[in-house]
Write an enzyme that holds these catalytic residues in place. Structure first.
Site, short mmCIF file in Angstrom:
data_model
loop_
_atom_site.label_atom_id
_atom_site.label_comp_id
_atom_site.label_asym_id
_atom_site.label_seq_id
_atom_site.Cartn_x
_atom_site.Cartn_y
_atom_site.Cartn_z
CB THR A 1 66.87 6.07 86.79
OG1 THR A 1 67.75 6.23 87.91
CG2 THR A 1 66.92 4.64 86.33
CD GLU A 2 67.26 12.33 89.51
OE1 GLU A 2 66.44 13.27 89.38
OE2 GLU A 2 67.10 11.41 90.30
#
Length: 71
Positions: A64-65
């Site tokens: 997700t980062e």
């Protein structure tokens, strides 16, 4: 024999990971936190199932980062 498009795909993927670690401070912070969690789980003798869950959660955070970096 590998297909050249497969090799170039891996090359671009590794370039993206390198880019994310070089230019995104938050992903470096998450990487350090992930290493600390792994070390703590080894010291606390976490069982294999829980280690697997920790690994999946670490991968989700990193993924997700990296999506956030791409946006």
């Amino acid at each position: 024999m590998f297909n050249t498009s497969l090799l170039s795909s891996f090359k671009y993927a590794f370039r993206g990971i390198y880019y994310a670690f070089k230019f995104n401070r938050n992903i470096r912070i998450h990487a350090v936190a992930a290493i600390l969690v792994i070390v703590a789980s080894i010291l606390l003798k976490v069982n294999a199932f829980e280690m697997g869950i920790l690994g999946v959660m670490i991968l989700l955070v990193v993924c997700t980062e990296m999506i956030n970096t791409a946006i």
